[in-house]
Design a protein around this motif. Structure first.
Motif, PDB file in Angstrom:
ATOM      1  N   GLN A 259       0.838  -1.218   0.000  1.00  0.00           N
ATOM      2  CA  GLN A 259       0.000   0.000   0.000  1.00  0.00           C
ATOM      3  C   GLN A 259       0.868   1.262   0.000  1.00  0.00           C
ATOM      4  N   ILE A 260       1.888   1.264   0.847  1.00  0.00           N
ATOM      5  CA  ILE A 260       2.733   2.464   0.951  1.00  0.00           C
ATOM      6  C   ILE A 260       3.512   2.679  -0.343  1.00  0.00           C
ATOM      7  N   VAL A 261       4.122   1.624  -0.875  1.00  0.00           N
ATOM      8  CA  VAL A 261       4.945   1.773  -2.088  1.00  0.00           C
ATOM      9  C   VAL A 261       4.085   2.182  -3.285  1.00  0.00           C
ATOM     10  N   THR A 262       2.944   1.511  -3.479  1.00  0.00           N
ATOM     11  CA  THR A 262       2.128   1.839  -4.657  1.00  0.00           C
ATOM     12  C   THR A 262       1.561   3.262  -4.546  1.00  0.00           C
ATOM     13  N   ALA A 263       1.219   3.683  -3.330  1.00  0.00           N
ATOM     14  CA  ALA A 263       0.678   5.037  -3.155  1.00  0.00           C
ATOM     15  C   ALA A 263       1.713   6.099  -3.513  1.00  0.00           C
ATOM     16  N   ILE A 267       3.515   2.789  -9.215  1.00  0.00           N
ATOM     17  CA  ILE A 267       3.581   1.466  -9.864  1.00  0.00           C
ATOM     18  C   ILE A 267       2.340   0.661  -9.456  1.00  0.00           C
ATOM     19  N   PRO A 268       1.883  -0.224 -10.346  1.00  0.00           N
ATOM     20  CA  PRO A 268       0.631  -0.932 -10.049  1.00  0.00           C
ATOM     21  C   PRO A 268       0.794  -2.011  -8.975  1.00  0.00           C
ATOM     22  N   ARG A 269      -0.299  -2.360  -8.343  1.00  0.00           N
ATOM     23  CA  ARG A 269      -0.301  -3.515  -7.444  1.00  0.00           C
ATOM     24  C   ARG A 269       0.051  -4.744  -8.284  1.00  0.00           C
ATOM     25  N   PRO A 270       0.559  -5.803  -7.664  1.00  0.00           N
ATOM     26  CA  PRO A 270       0.956  -6.968  -8.476  1.00  0.00           C
ATOM     27  C   PRO A 270      -0.251  -7.641  -9.129  1.00  0.00           C
ATOM     28  N   PHE A 271      -1.363  -7.671  -8.414  1.00  0.00           N
ATOM     29  CA  PHE A 271      -2.624  -8.229  -8.940  1.00  0.00           C
ATOM     30  C   PHE A 271      -3.747  -7.655  -8.084  1.00  0.00           C
ATOM     31  N   LYS A 320      10.543  -5.484 -13.622  1.00  0.00           N
ATOM     32  CA  LYS A 320      11.140  -4.365 -12.867  1.00  0.00           C
ATOM     33  C   LYS A 320      10.165  -3.821 -11.837  1.00  0.00           C
ATOM     34  N   ASN A 321       8.904  -3.649 -12.267  1.00  0.00           N
ATOM     35  CA  ASN A 321       7.898  -3.122 -11.348  1.00  0.00           C
ATOM     36  C   ASN A 321       7.636  -4.087 -10.192  1.00  0.00           C
ATOM     37  N   LEU A 322       7.677  -5.381 -10.479  1.00  0.00           N
ATOM     38  CA  LEU A 322       7.489  -6.355  -9.390  1.00  0.00           C
ATOM     39  C   LEU A 322       8.632  -6.216  -8.389  1.00  0.00           C
TER      40      LEU A 322
END
Ligand SMILES: O=C(O)CC[C@@H](O)C(=O)O
Ligand SMILES: [Zn+2]
Length: 466
Positions: A259-263, A267-271, A320-322
Motif C-alpha cells: 500500500q505504501i509503495v504503490t501510493a 507502480i501498479p499492485r501486483p494483482f 522491474k515493477n514487481l
C-alpha cells in the motif's frame, strides 16, 4: 571539537589544500550516513587520492591522537560511518577507480571508493556479473560494502560480499599496509586476515583496495510475486520452490508495504487481490522445462492454499515493477521515521521466531504501523516500526528501545543475529551481547588491540573498548 591548527596543517600537507574540508556544510554531509539519529560533529573531512596518503593520515592520527571515521557512500543504516565526536572523516570519493581486469581469474581490482553499480556495470561490459545487489547500489561504495559485509537481494544464491572478495589491501590502525590473500583462490597459509577486515566496520583499519571475483551473467531471469494468506504459507512456498528450482532471490513483504509503495510510486499492485503477505521469487529459466516446473510448483502451492493469487513478470518492465514493490520499501518508508530492525535466524527457525515476534509486536505496538519485509529466504527480517504522526520522535524511540529488549531476547532465544546485514555501528552496539557472548567480545577487543593499539580507527563502533 576542533583540531589543533598544526594537525589541520599536517592533513593539508598530506592530501593538499583542496582535499581538506572544514566548512559546516561538508561536516554535516560527510559526517553522517542514512541513520538520522545522531548529530554529525566531525572536525574535518579529508579526501585522499592514493594509498600512501591514506597511510600518512592514519600515521598522523596515531601521532596527533585524533580518531578516524571511514566514509564511503554513506548509505549505512547502523551509524557505522557517523562522526559525532570530533573525528576526522576519511572519504574514499577520490579513490574510485577500477584499476585492472584479470580475465583468466574473472577478477577485478578496484579502489575502495568504487560504487557498487560502477562495478556491476563494468562486469556487464565484460559479459560477467557482480552479484551483490541492493537498492542503494547506485551510491554505496565497495569499501563500505566490505566493511559491513553487505548482503542484499541475491544472497540466497550468491552469498554476502565476503564470498566475492579475493584479496584486500588495507592500512591497519597502526599505519601498516597489508596485502591480504593476494587474490588467490587457494592459499592455505594460516589465519586469513582478509576475513577479519570484512565486516569490521573500519575498526581495525581502512580497506583501500580490493580484488573482487565476478560470476557468469544470469540468463533469462523470471520474477514471480505470489500472494499468501499468512506467514507460514510464505515459508511453505519457499520450501517447495527451493526443493525443485535454484532460486536467485526469495523476498517477502506485507500488504502494508504494498500500500505504501504503490501510493508513493505510481507502480501498479501486483494483482487485484490483497493478501496479508507476498513472496517475490526469482529464478533462471534455463530451459522450457524449468519454466514449466515453476508453473507446476505454483499450481501445487495454490492447491495447498498457500498461494491465493500470483503473477509472473511477462516483460522487462513488469519484472522491474514487481521488483520495485520490494526494493522501494526502505526509501518509501524513510519519511515516516522508521525504527529499524535487521534480525535473522536459521531458516528452519523462522516460522516459530516470526510467531514470537508477531506476538510481541502486536501487543506492544497496537497503535503503530509495522512494516514487515525482508530477505526471508536467508532467514533475514527487516521489521520497521513507523512513528505515528502525532508522537514526538524522542518518545517514539524510547518506546521502541523498551520493546527492543523483548525483540532481542527472542533473537537470543533462537540463536539469531541482532544485525543480519546492516552492521552494528552505534545503533546496535548496546545489543551486541544478544548475539555474541561476553567471552567472544573479549576476543574481539583483543583483536582490535593488535591492529589498532591506539584506538584511532572508528572508535565507539561495534563495541566500546572498556
Ligand atoms: O530499510 C530497511 O530496513 C532495509 C534496507 C535494505 O536492507 C533492504 O533490504 O531494503
Ligand atoms: Zn536488506
Amino acid at each position: 571539537m576542533a583540531l589543533a591548527a598544526a594537525t589541520l596543517q599536517a592533513l593539508v600537507n598530506i592530501v593538499g589544500e583542496s582535499r581538506v574540508r572544514v566548512d559546516e556544510q561538508s561536516l554535516a554531509t560527510w559526517g553522517v550516513d542514512w541513520t538520522k539519529m545522531y548529530t554529525p560533529a566531525p572536525s574535518a573531512i579529508v579526501f585522499p587520492s592514493s594509498i600512501e596518503q591514506v597511510q600518512a593520515v592514519v600515521r598522523l592520527a596515531n601521532e596527533a591522537g585524533f580518531a578516524i571515521v571511514p566514509s564511503g557512500g554513506r548509505t549505512g543504516l547502523s551509524a557505522g560511518a557517523v562522526a559525532a565526536n570530533g573525528e576526522v572523516v576519511v572519504s574514499f570519493d577520490y579513490l574510485n577507480k577500477i584499476t585492472e581486469f584479470i580475465a583468466e581469474d574473472r577478477a577485478v581490482r578496484i579502489q575502495a571508493g568504487v560504487v557498487t553499480e560502477q562495478l556491476q556495470n563494468f562486469a556487464e561490459e565484460k559479459g560477467l556479473y557482480y552479484p551483490v545487489d541492493f537498492a542503494s547500489a547506485g551510491s554505496s561504495q565497495l569499501g563500505g560494502n566490505i566493511g559491513t559485509n553487505a548482503g542484499g537481494i541475491k544472497v540466497i544464491k550468491y552469498g554476502m560480499t565476503r564470498n566475492w572478495v579475493l584479496g584486500l589491501k588495507v592500512v591497519t590502525g597502526k599505519g601498516d599496509i597489508l596485502e591480504l590473500n593476494k587474490d588467490m583462490i587457494k592459499n592455505a597459509t594460516g589465519y586469513d586476515l582478509r576475513h577479519l577486515f570484512i565486516g569490521a566496520e573500519g575498526t581495525l583499519g581502512l580497506v583501500v583496495e580490493a580484488t573482487m571475483k565476478l560470476d557468469r551473467a544470469p540468463r533469462n531471469l523470471q520474477v514471480m510475486v505470489l500472494g499468501t494468506p499468512d506467514f507460514p504459507s510464505v515459508m511453505n512456498v519457499l520450501r517447495e520452490f527451493q526443493a525443485r528450482l535454484d532460486l536467485t532471490a526469495f523476498e517477502f513483504f506485507s500488504e502494508l508495504s504494498v500500500q505504501i509503495v504503490t501510493a508513493h510510486s505510481g507502480i501498479p499492485r501486483p494483482f487485484e487481490s490483497a493478501t496479508p503477505f507476498y513472496a517475490l521469487l526469482e529464478f533462471e529459466a534455463l530451459s522450457e522445462a524449468m519454466s514449466d516446473e515453476a508453473m507446476t510448483i505454483f499450481e501445487h502451492c495454490v492447491e495447498q492454499g498457500w498461494v491465493v493469487d500470483g503473477v509472473l513478470g511477462q516483460s522487462e518492465t513488469q519484472a522491474k515493477n514487481l521488483w520495485r514493490l520490494r526494493e522501494d520499501i526502505s526509501e518509501t518508508i524513510a519519511p515516516f521515521t522508521p525504527y529499524k530492525n535487521d534480525i535473522s535466524v536459521m531458516i528452519a527457525r523462522v516460522p516459530a521466531f516470526i510467531a514470537d515476534i508477531d506476538t510481541i509486536v502486536s501487543s506492544q505496538y497496537p497503535d503503530f504501523r509495522v512494516v514487515w519485509f525482508g530477505h526471508i529466504g536467508d532467514g533475514n527480517l527487516h521489521l520497521n516500526i513507523l512513528k505515528p504522526d502525532a508522537m514526538e520522535k524522542a518518545d517514539f524511540f524510547a518506546k521502541c528501545k523498551e520493546v527492543n529488549v523483548q525483540v532481542f531476547e527472542t533473537v537470543q532465544k533462537y540463536n539469531g543475529s541482532v544485525s543480519a546485514e546492516h552492521g552494528v555501528g552505534m545503533t546496535k552496539k548496546a545489543y551486541l551481547t544478544y548475539t555474541r557472548s561476553p567471552v567472544e567480545i573479549e576476543y574481539l577487543r583483543a583483536i582490535k588491540q593488535v591492529f589498532d593499539p591506539n584506538g584511532v580507527m572508528n572508535p565507539g563502533k561495534i563495541f566500546d573498548l572498556a
